[in-house]
Motif scaffolding. Sequence first.
Motif: not given
Length: 119
Positions: A12-14, A74-79, A68-70
Amino acid sequence: MENSQKSWQIQTNDELKTADAYAPLIIRCNNGAAVRLSGVATVEDSVQNSRNAGMANSKPAILVMIRRAPDANIITTVDNIRAAMPELRASLPAEIQLDVAQDRSPTIRASVQRKSSSR
C-alpha cells in the motif's frame, strides 16, 4: 501475511504505519457481516518483508526504497536526496558503498521540461 502453506503481501502507499492501524481493515464481507483482518490473523509490527533479498550490480545489497510524501515535489525530493549523498557516504564505513540503483526522475524531468518549452 502467512500461514504454514502460503504467504501473501499487502502493499500500500497509504499512511498506515503500524499493525494496529491495519488490524481493523475489512478484508471481506460474509453474509453482510464485515470480516476484519484482526478477526482472521494475528496482526503485529515486524520487518517490512523478511523474504526479499536485495541485489545491485549482481552483488548482495540492502535496498532502501524512498518515496516522496503525498504533497511533495518529486524533483525536489530527488534533488535533496542526491545533495545529501556525500554526507551519507562520509558517515558510513569505507567498505560500504552507497549508490543510487534506480532513479525514475529523468523521465519526469523531461516531461516537465517539454511542457515548459511548449508554452
